[in-house]
Design an enzyme around this catalytic site. Sequence first.
Site, PDB file in Angstrom:
ATOM      1  N   ASP A  69       5.126   3.704  -6.422  1.00  9.37           N
ATOM      2  CA  ASP A  69       4.799   2.681  -5.515  1.00  9.37           C
ATOM      3  C   ASP A  69       6.168   1.863  -5.499  1.00  9.37           C
ATOM      4  O   ASP A  69       6.337   1.003  -6.011  1.00  9.37           O
ATOM      5  CB  ASP A  69       3.704   1.812  -5.741  1.00  9.37           C
ATOM      6  N   ARG A  77       8.848  -0.946  -7.673  1.00 12.04           N
ATOM      7  CA  ARG A  77       8.804  -0.698  -9.252  1.00 12.04           C
ATOM      8  C   ARG A  77      10.265  -0.914 -10.025  1.00 12.04           C
ATOM      9  O   ARG A  77      10.436  -1.095 -11.200  1.00 12.04           O
ATOM     10  CB  ARG A  77       8.227   0.423  -9.609  1.00 12.04           C
ATOM     11  N   LYS A 174      -0.852   4.308   4.131  1.00  4.64           N
ATOM     12  CA  LYS A 174      -2.200   3.744   3.288  1.00  4.64           C
ATOM     13  C   LYS A 174      -2.195   2.401   3.911  1.00  4.64           C
ATOM     14  O   LYS A 174      -1.503   1.760   4.639  1.00  4.64           O
ATOM     15  CB  LYS A 174      -1.642   3.648   1.921  1.00  4.64           C
ATOM     16  N   HIS A 175      -3.465   1.929   3.927  1.00  6.88           N
ATOM     17  CA  HIS A 175      -4.808   2.423   3.090  1.00  6.88           C
ATOM     18  C   HIS A 175      -5.624   2.550   4.123  1.00  6.88           C
ATOM     19  O   HIS A 175      -6.208   1.665   4.787  1.00  6.88           O
ATOM     20  CB  HIS A 175      -5.032   1.314   1.925  1.00  6.88           C
ATOM     21  N   HIS A 187      -7.908  -4.302  -5.972  1.00  2.00           N
ATOM     22  CA  HIS A 187      -7.697  -3.996  -7.230  1.00  2.00           C
ATOM     23  C   HIS A 187      -8.673  -4.792  -8.180  1.00  2.00           C
ATOM     24  O   HIS A 187      -8.876  -4.525  -9.215  1.00  2.00           O
ATOM     25  CB  HIS A 187      -6.225  -4.772  -7.685  1.00  2.00           C
ATOM     26  N   ASP A 258      -6.687   6.256  -3.989  1.00  2.00           N
ATOM     27  CA  ASP A 258      -6.324   5.129  -4.389  1.00  2.00           C
ATOM     28  C   ASP A 258      -6.683   5.254  -5.946  1.00  2.00           C
ATOM     29  O   ASP A 258      -7.451   6.135  -6.242  1.00  2.00           O
ATOM     30  CB  ASP A 258      -6.538   3.940  -3.784  1.00  2.00           C
TER      31      ASP A 258
END
EC number: 3.2.1.52
Length: 361
Positions: A69, A77, A174-175, A187, A258
Amino acid sequence: MTVPHIPRGPVMADIAAFRLTEEEKQRLLDPAVGGIILFRRNFQNIEQLKTLTAEIKALRTPELIIAVDHEGGRVQRFIEGFTRLPAMSTLGEIWDKDGASAAETAAGQVGRVLATELSACGIDLSFTPVLDLDWGNCPVIGNRSFHHNPEAVAHLALALQKGLAKGGMKSCGKHFPGHGFVEGDSHLVLPEDRRSLSELEAADLAPFHIMSREGMAAVMPAHVVYPQVDTKPAGFSEIWLKQILRRDIGFKGVIFSDDLTMEGACGVGGLKERARISFEAGCDIVLVCNRPDLVDELREDFRIPDNPALAQRWQYMANTLGSAAAQAVMQTADFQEAQAFVAGLASPQDTAGGVKVGEAF
């Protein structure tokens, strides 16, 4: 040493740190696994990352697909040695201030820099672009969204996609069908979006229609329930994936779930049940992140679903530029100018409070 030939399975797993342990090597050699997703915890510096990706790719043939990601802004990241990428809302601000052409040019440069730098390190895929509209409701989306206007989102995402292609990468929208209207973070909770299908079609679904027509390679559905359409979260819903996405929109690419360890996925059952329902709903590949014990649970007595298109779909997501070619591109004056331009779009507040999105440790 002979590299074993193991067809890519439908599970994308992850690892704990900077190098592979023997236990992780065995996990990644399992026929259930076809790819790996990396996180901040897997990045120390560029040389370490190149060593890690080479080690992963040497395990088996065809090589595992390596993803990350790496959207920009709050979700990037890898930082040290990489161009700091702007939040996608920055491109939306350019759209409003300087017009569509300037914004699309900027988006193309962002996509090109993003993809080329990752390609140089052996990464195949970044899960981007975010096609969610910014309704001002959802902090976990927020400035990850290009804009609140569906047309702006679609055009900027398409420009980003063209830039990604120059850097050897495919796109993953996404999403699906849109996470930007709900307040909750999937999450942590299972959000509900109570709008009708016609309301979603008039706004949130528009970028998915346009991007699908323009060659979007993959889609990642949301762990969000849209009760006026189906009682199941979109990623577990045949209505959303087989009927609306495949049949009505005509999407022919890869469907990634996901992360199945997210709270928004947990109400469906244990991990094996979540994976089974994901596959039945229409997902090609499921992500299991931050919980290697659950990957091992899934591997036990795992029956690979019948999906004749899986091998082709995995291969379609593989990098098309290659590490050596990407490194050569990075030495050119033209690319370095693009890096400087993109870095100039980013700002320190892009990282505020959100760099751990999707990471558990």
